[in-house]
Scaffold this active site. Structure first.
Site, PDB file in Angstrom:
ATOM      1  N   ASP A 118      63.656  15.358  66.516  1.00  0.00           N
ATOM      2  CA  ASP A 118      62.370  15.384  65.829  1.00  0.00           C
ATOM      3  C   ASP A 118      61.256  15.478  66.866  1.00  0.00           C
ATOM      4  OD1 ASP A 118      60.609  15.389  63.746  1.00  0.00           O
ATOM      5  OD2 ASP A 118      60.690  13.227  63.378  1.00  0.00           O
ATOM      6  N   TYR A 120      56.882  16.249  67.689  1.00  0.00           N
ATOM      7  CA  TYR A 120      55.624  15.529  67.469  1.00  0.00           C
ATOM      8  C   TYR A 120      54.510  16.518  67.780  1.00  0.00           C
ATOM      9  CZ  TYR A 120      52.677  11.254  68.150  1.00  0.00           C
ATOM     10  OH  TYR A 120      51.739  10.244  68.075  1.00  0.00           O
ATOM     11  N   HIS A 125      47.978  15.047  63.927  1.00  0.00           N
ATOM     12  CA  HIS A 125      48.810  13.868  63.689  1.00  0.00           C
ATOM     13  C   HIS A 125      48.875  12.981  64.936  1.00  0.00           C
ATOM     14  CE1 HIS A 125      52.123  11.323  62.412  1.00  0.00           C
ATOM     15  NE2 HIS A 125      52.807  11.681  63.475  1.00  0.00           N
ATOM     16  N   ARG A 134      46.691   2.950  69.433  1.00  0.00           N
ATOM     17  CA  ARG A 134      46.175   2.689  70.784  1.00  0.00           C
ATOM     18  C   ARG A 134      44.678   2.946  70.799  1.00  0.00           C
ATOM     19  NH1 ARG A 134      50.743   5.770  71.214  1.00  0.00           N
ATOM     20  NH2 ARG A 134      49.487   7.648  71.494  1.00  0.00           N
ATOM     21  N   GLU A 189      56.974  11.146  56.299  1.00  0.00           N
ATOM     22  CA  GLU A 189      56.423  12.117  57.228  1.00  0.00           C
ATOM     23  C   GLU A 189      56.802  13.494  56.710  1.00  0.00           C
ATOM     24  OE1 GLU A 189      57.528  11.127  61.293  1.00  0.00           O
ATOM     25  OE2 GLU A 189      55.905   9.643  61.372  1.00  0.00           O
ATOM     26  N   GLU A 191      57.429  17.186  57.033  1.00  0.00           N
ATOM     27  CA  GLU A 191      57.775  18.007  58.187  1.00  0.00           C
ATOM     28  C   GLU A 191      58.515  19.274  57.754  1.00  0.00           C
ATOM     29  OE1 GLU A 191      59.490  15.966  61.479  1.00  0.00           O
ATOM     30  OE2 GLU A 191      58.528  14.047  60.994  1.00  0.00           O
ATOM     31  N   ASP A 223      60.789  12.631  56.945  1.00  0.00           N
ATOM     32  CA  ASP A 223      61.252  11.670  57.957  1.00  0.00           C
ATOM     33  C   ASP A 223      60.722  10.283  57.555  1.00  0.00           C
ATOM     34  OD1 ASP A 223      62.081  10.426  60.289  1.00  0.00           O
ATOM     35  OD2 ASP A 223      60.361  11.112  61.448  1.00  0.00           O
ATOM     36  N   ARG A 227      57.035   1.650  59.334  1.00  0.00           N
ATOM     37  CA  ARG A 227      56.035   1.523  60.415  1.00  0.00           C
ATOM     38  C   ARG A 227      56.064   0.168  61.101  1.00  0.00           C
ATOM     39  NH1 ARG A 227      55.413   6.698  61.357  1.00  0.00           N
ATOM     40  NH2 ARG A 227      54.578   7.829  59.578  1.00  0.00           N
ATOM     41  N   GLN A 230      59.032   0.230  63.407  1.00  0.00           N
ATOM     42  CA  GLN A 230      58.734   1.206  64.464  1.00  0.00           C
ATOM     43  C   GLN A 230      57.764   0.634  65.491  1.00  0.00           C
ATOM     44  OE1 GLN A 230      57.018   4.805  62.881  1.00  0.00           O
ATOM     45  NE2 GLN A 230      56.680   5.717  64.888  1.00  0.00           N
ATOM     46  N   TYR A 234      59.396   0.506  69.346  1.00  0.00           N
ATOM     47  CA  TYR A 234      59.381   1.842  69.939  1.00  0.00           C
ATOM     48  C   TYR A 234      59.038   1.888  71.422  1.00  0.00           C
ATOM     49  CZ  TYR A 234      54.318   2.928  70.238  1.00  0.00           C
ATOM     50  OH  TYR A 234      52.996   2.980  70.586  1.00  0.00           O
ATOM     51  N   LYS A 243      63.363   4.737  61.881  1.00  0.00           N
ATOM     52  CA  LYS A 243      63.483   6.102  61.370  1.00  0.00           C
ATOM     53  C   LYS A 243      64.901   6.422  60.888  1.00  0.00           C
ATOM     54  CE  LYS A 243      59.466   7.832  63.148  1.00  0.00           C
ATOM     55  NZ  LYS A 243      58.484   8.650  62.426  1.00  0.00           N
ATOM     56  N   THR A 247      66.879  10.344  56.626  1.00  0.00           N
ATOM     57  CA  THR A 247      66.011  11.512  56.757  1.00  0.00           C
ATOM     58  C   THR A 247      66.439  12.475  55.655  1.00  0.00           C
ATOM     59  OG1 THR A 247      65.983  11.214  59.158  1.00  0.00           O
ATOM     60  CG2 THR A 247      65.191  13.324  58.313  1.00  0.00           C
ATOM     61  N   THR A 335      55.479  15.285  62.011  1.00  0.00           N
ATOM     62  CA  THR A 335      54.560  15.219  60.870  1.00  0.00           C
ATOM     63  C   THR A 335      53.515  16.316  60.947  1.00  0.00           C
ATOM     64  OG1 THR A 335      54.811  12.845  60.965  1.00  0.00           O
ATOM     65  CG2 THR A 335      53.010  13.685  59.612  1.00  0.00           C
ATOM     66  N   GLU A 349      48.402   7.808  58.119  1.00  0.00           N
ATOM     67  CA  GLU A 349      47.126   8.490  58.361  1.00  0.00           C
ATOM     68  C   GLU A 349      46.264   8.531  57.102  1.00  0.00           C
ATOM     69  OE1 GLU A 349      47.994  12.263  60.857  1.00  0.00           O
ATOM     70  OE2 GLU A 349      49.873  11.591  59.980  1.00  0.00           O
TER      71      GLU A 349
HETATM   72 CA    CA Z   1      58.812  12.440  62.432  1.00  0.00          CA
END
Ligand code: CA
Length: 403
Positions: A118, A120, A125, A134, A189, A191, A223, A227, A230, A234, A243, A247, A335, A349
């Site tokens: 997967d 990014y 996104h 962050r 997500e 995708e 996906d 959260r 994650q 992560y 995740k 899927t 995503t 989001e």
């Molecule tokens: Ca994803």
């Protein structure tokens, strides 16, 4: 000459607006009550049974892998054959008995998933996620503009659309010590997935120009993402259990050949790319429009044409170290989010991490998914016939956690 019969009209009449005209012809695995899963082609409101119509045992295996491994010449031959069968009146009597009502079939996982990767690759996104997780740092990490970031996911939990989404349990931390329990921030997500047909040898690379020799087709991917799990797990190695519980992919794999009218020149990039990622003469940006519905309410329309990295660059990057491809490899876009709020491809989001809940048609609000919720992702693309072709749908309903 392949094409419509002498009068210029195909005998097979495609009902308007199905998105499954003769310029689409996606492949899937279907069964009817009491019969084995086998390969079919979706056309109009029907499925053409390729096992019965061709008599070729490769279409009786219950997986597209054997056919996908044939490579571009085999893919083109069968597409031309099916087009001729459905167009030329002379084939009607033989082919018509092998058409099955599409509403009456059960659809299965279309291919055995080899490796699952997967990416990014939506800048919108990545910037949104960066701002949420962050807030005091640059939204994009220093590597983001130089390579398509990805991670290896869990191939064995890729399942077909309709598979229930059991709310995962896991370890998460709010304040203080971590606890174990059902995810409270279950997300989606939206995708696009790319399916590898032709394998490659270990130690070789697949340059951008060889994309269509290896990639068979395209499907939709959800996906599902927990959260809270994650966010805790992560760092520093990336997504794992947040995740890998499920899927979902759409059941119809649209061949690359059906997306010729959707191809666009690549977008401008912020920095000069290293040679293996340069794609100015490789139009593999794809003009797909996704739609995401939550309990029937349209909550987002992500534009795939806005992706920063193309799938051809992703494949070139993924093999740039000599990693081998296998038939059935699935790599997903990451995503898909556009610049506007109603183009974001995740609830993270759309609700800005739950701070700005969405209001659904029934008046209820959502930050993240509740038990019983149904999420459906669809997509269309310009077809070579002048209308739009459908990529079908990937859907799933959230079930309560198993204690
Ligand atoms: Ca994803």
């Amino acid at each position: 000459m392949v094409g419509p019969g002498p009068d210029g009209v195909s005998w097979f009449e495609v009902p308007p607006d199905t998105g499954f005209g003769l310029d689409n012809l996606p492949y899937g695995i279907f069964s009817t009550p009491g019969t084995s899963p086998r390969t079919g082609v979706a056309v109009g409101d029907s499925v053409l049974d390729l096992d019965a119509a061709t008599g070729n045992a490769i279409h009786a295996t219950g997986s597209l892998n054997g056919f996908m491994a044939q490579g571009p010449a085999g893919w083109a031959d069968l597409r031309a054959q099916v087009t001729e069968w459905l167009s030329d009146e002379r084939h009607r009597a033989r082919v018509e008995p092998h058409l099955v009502d599409r509403a009456a079939v059960t659809l299965h996982l279309p291919f055995e998933v080899a490796d699952y990767v997967d990416f990014y690759s939506s800048k919108h996104h990545a910037e949104n996620v960066g701002r949420i997780f962050r807030p005091d740092a640059e939204a994009l990490t220093p590597n983001w503009r130089h390579l398509p970031i990805g991670y290896s996911g869990r191939a064995g939990t890729v399942r077909v659309s309709g598979t229930p989404v059991v709310r995962p349990c896991g370890q998460r931390r709010n304040n203080g010590a971590p606890t174990f329990g059902p995810s409270s921030r279950l997300d989606i997500e939206a995708e696009v997935g790319f399916v590898v047909g032709t394998p490659s040898d270990l130690g070789t690379t697949v340059p951008i120009g060889a994309f269509a020799e290896h990639v068979f087709g395209v499907c939709l991917v959800n996906d599902w993402s927990a959260r809270d799990l994650q966010a805790w797990e992560y760092v520093p190695l990336g997504p794992f259990l947040g995740k890998s519980f499920l899927t979902s992919i759409s059941p119809w794999v649209v061949p690359l050949a059906a997306l010729e009218a959707a191809r666009m020149a690549p977008p401008p990039r912020d920095v000069a790319l290293l040679p293996h990622l340069r794609d100015h003469d490789q139009p593999w940006r794809l003009d797909l429009t996704l739609e995401v519905r939550l309990n029937g309410t349209l909550i987002s329309s992500p534009p795939f044409a806005g992706q920063y990295w193309t799938a051809a660059q992703q494949l070139a990057h993924l093999t740039s170290n000599g990693a081998a491809l296998r038939t059935g490899d699935l790599f997903a876009s990451g995503t898909v989010s556009g610049p506007q709020r109603d183009q974001r491809g995740s609830l993270l989001e759309l609700s800005w991490n739950g701070q700005e809940p969405l209001t659904l048609a029934d008046g209820s609000t959502r930050g993240f998914l509740e038990d019983g919720d149904v999420v459906t992702i669809t997509a269309t693309a310009p077809g070579t016939g002048g209308g739009r072709i459908s990529l079908g749908e990937v859907t799933g309903q959230v079930l309560p956690a198993r204690s």
